[in-house]
Scaffold this motif. Structure first.
Motif, PDB file in Angstrom:
ATOM      1  N   ARG A 224       0.828  -1.215   0.000  1.00 50.88           N
ATOM      2  CA  ARG A 224       0.000   0.000   0.000  1.00 50.88           C
ATOM      3  C   ARG A 224       0.856   1.257   0.000  1.00 50.88           C
ATOM      4  O   ARG A 224       0.490   2.270  -0.624  1.00 50.88           O
ATOM      5  CB  ARG A 224      -0.928  -0.027   1.225  1.00 50.88           C
ATOM      6  N   GLU A 243       4.217  -7.275  -7.954  1.00 49.52           N
ATOM      7  CA  GLU A 243       3.125  -7.587  -7.028  1.00 49.52           C
ATOM      8  C   GLU A 243       2.842  -9.085  -6.989  1.00 49.52           C
ATOM      9  O   GLU A 243       2.514  -9.631  -5.927  1.00 49.52           O
ATOM     10  CB  GLU A 243       1.856  -6.818  -7.429  1.00 49.52           C
ATOM     11  N   THR A 247       2.941 -11.193  -3.547  1.00 49.18           N
ATOM     12  CA  THR A 247       1.772 -11.904  -3.030  1.00 49.18           C
ATOM     13  C   THR A 247       2.016 -13.423  -2.979  1.00 49.18           C
ATOM     14  O   THR A 247       1.441 -14.110  -2.121  1.00 49.18           O
ATOM     15  CB  THR A 247       0.520 -11.598  -3.871  1.00 49.18           C
ATOM     16  N   GLY A 293      -6.159 -12.269  -7.110  1.00 43.97           N
ATOM     17  CA  GLY A 293      -6.550 -10.977  -7.659  1.00 43.97           C
ATOM     18  C   GLY A 293      -5.418 -10.325  -8.429  1.00 43.97           C
ATOM     19  O   GLY A 293      -5.621  -9.770  -9.527  1.00 43.97           O
ATOM     20  N   VAL A 294      -4.218 -10.394  -7.897  1.00 41.65           N
ATOM     21  CA  VAL A 294      -3.043  -9.831  -8.576  1.00 41.65           C
ATOM     22  C   VAL A 294      -2.764 -10.591  -9.867  1.00 41.65           C
ATOM     23  O   VAL A 294      -2.463  -9.990 -10.910  1.00 41.65           O
ATOM     24  CB  VAL A 294      -1.812  -9.863  -7.647  1.00 41.65           C
ATOM     25  N   GLY A 297      -4.883  -9.551 -12.618  1.00 40.16           N
ATOM     26  CA  GLY A 297      -4.738  -8.158 -13.005  1.00 40.16           C
ATOM     27  C   GLY A 297      -5.803  -7.252 -12.436  1.00 40.16           C
ATOM     28  O   GLY A 297      -6.026  -6.141 -12.935  1.00 40.16           O
ATOM     29  N   GLU A 298      -6.483  -7.703 -11.378  1.00 43.76           N
ATOM     30  CA  GLU A 298      -7.544  -6.913 -10.759  1.00 43.76           C
ATOM     31  C   GLU A 298      -6.960  -5.882  -9.796  1.00 43.76           C
ATOM     32  O   GLU A 298      -5.812  -5.980  -9.357  1.00 43.76           O
ATOM     33  CB  GLU A 298      -8.500  -7.838  -9.993  1.00 43.76           C
ATOM     34  N   SER A 299      -7.774  -4.896  -9.464  1.00 41.30           N
ATOM     35  CA  SER A 299      -7.377  -3.912  -8.460  1.00 41.30           C
ATOM     36  C   SER A 299      -7.563  -4.554  -7.085  1.00 41.30           C
ATOM     37  O   SER A 299      -8.666  -5.001  -6.746  1.00 41.30           O
ATOM     38  CB  SER A 299      -8.248  -2.655  -8.572  1.00 41.30           C
ATOM     39  N   VAL A 300      -6.493  -4.640  -6.317  1.00 40.76           N
ATOM     40  CA  VAL A 300      -6.552  -5.328  -5.020  1.00 40.76           C
ATOM     41  C   VAL A 300      -6.378  -4.328  -3.876  1.00 40.76           C
ATOM     42  O   VAL A 300      -5.902  -3.212  -4.070  1.00 40.76           O
ATOM     43  CB  VAL A 300      -5.464  -6.417  -4.924  1.00 40.76           C
ATOM     44  N   LYS A 301      -6.746  -4.755  -2.674  1.00 40.34           N
ATOM     45  CA  LYS A 301      -6.619  -3.924  -1.484  1.00 40.34           C
ATOM     46  C   LYS A 301      -5.771  -4.646  -0.441  1.00 40.34           C
ATOM     47  O   LYS A 301      -6.287  -5.304   0.462  1.00 40.34           O
ATOM     48  CB  LYS A 301      -8.010  -3.613  -0.907  1.00 40.34           C
TER      49      LYS A 301
END
Length: 336
Positions: A224, A243, A247, A293-294, A297-301
């Motif tokens: 983050r 990323e 992860t 998610g990574v 290619g999604e937006s992750v939190k």
């Protein structure tokens, strides 16, 4: 200029100005003469902030359940309280000296820009004295109220955190939190030694739980704030790796964390075993979701995993505390 007139004023006005200047000068001199004690009294919140109170929560999470497990079925309130106090001083010392060593990069990072030394709310030399004093007090208190081993372990923790992690590893390797995280595991050993006078294998297992938990917890936060770390020149793993690579490492260390919690099951009862299994499955699910998610290619939190990892550790150690207080037969006894 009339006779008796002073430069800068006349009559009573000149005398008043002179008196005012003299008073201001005296006040300024008094301010210059302020010592460490007066500064502490005037800025208590700044000194408290140096100790990073929220970080010290880990001390409570790790120490109390460990002590309850070491003296399974018994609750020695006095020993728990005195050990917590000594451990708090030790953790506060380490965190304060960490702030002293990291004052330069704390000014650069947005996340840490409001820390006392970053905004110069406390003189660096006074913060250093404050940190060293807390460390000495922690050692003396634990030696007096618990035993020498507990005091020595706290001193070792402070030295490791400041010199090995902060000054040695943090700015040199992306594996900084892997090895530096060992300092955060020490409350388990301190708590166990305070009760038993030694170090048993369950304490080492609890050390391992926190050791393996620290990287995914910290790397999720670093994902983050990776631009902050990059600007400060700190090579956290998310700064130097992709990323997906980060992860993947988070998933690996999450598995190691959960497996280590299960390694403790033989020394505990069914309450802890159930909590460790359920909480472990939940933690693994979150880590795998972040990784998936990574990869897609999604937006992750990642901050969500960071926050929930705190809850995971708290749930596991609370389960251990309840299990230890109940003192039911251990799982290991059913097989031995």
């Amino acid at each position: 200029m009339r006779i008796g007139q002073q430069p800068g004023g006349s009559g009573a006005h000149g005398s008043s100005a002179t008196a005012h200047d003299t008073s201001a000068s005296a006040t300024a001199q008094a301010g210059k003469g302020d010592g460490v004690v007066s500064r502490v009294l005037r800025r208590p919140l700044a000194y408290i902030a140096l100790t990073k109170p929220r970080v010290i929560e880990l001390l409570l999470v790790a120490t109390i359940p460990t002590m309850l497990l070491a003296d399974r079925g018994t609750v020695d309130i006095r020993l728990i309280l005195v050990t917590l106090f000594g451990g708090w001083m030790g953790a506060a010392s380490a965190n304060t000296l960490n702030c002293v060593a990291d004052a330069d990069i704390d000014k650069v990072m947005k996340r840490t820009a409001k820390r006392p030394l970053a905004r110069e709310a406390v003189p660096t030399s006074h913060a250093a004295i404050f940190g060293v004093t807390l460390g000495i007090a922690s050692f003396g208190w634990l030696w007096w109220q618990a035993n020498l081993l507990s005091g020595v372990l706290v001193v070792a923790t402070i030295l490791f955190y400041v010199f090995v992690y902060t000054l040695g590893l943090k700015r040199r390797t992306s594996q900084n939190v892997v090895w530096g995280g060992a300092a955060g595991c020490m409350p388990a050993l301190v708590g166990w030694s305070a009760v038993t006078g030694g170090i048993g294998w369950p304490a080492i297992a609890l050390f391992g739980v926190i050791f393996f938990w620290t990287p995914p917890h910290t790397w999720a936060l670093a994902m983050r704030y990776k631009e902050d770390y990059r600007a400060a020149g700190v090579p956290m793993l998310p700064v130097v790796a992709t990323e997906q690579a980060v992860t993947k490492q988070i998933v690996i260390y999450t598995w190691l964390t959960v497996l280590t919690t299960l390694a403790l099951v033989p020394a505990t009862g069914v309450v802890y075993a159930a909590v460790a299994l359920v909480a472990g499955a939940w933690f693994l699910l979150m880590a795998h979701q972040l990784y998936s998610g990574v990869r897609r290619g999604e937006s992750v939190k990642p901050l969500r995993l960071f926050l929930q990892s705190n809850n995971y550790l708290a749930v596991v150690f609370c389960g251990l505390a309840v299990d230890s207080v109940l003192g039911w037969d251990t799982v290991g006894s059913f097989f031995g």
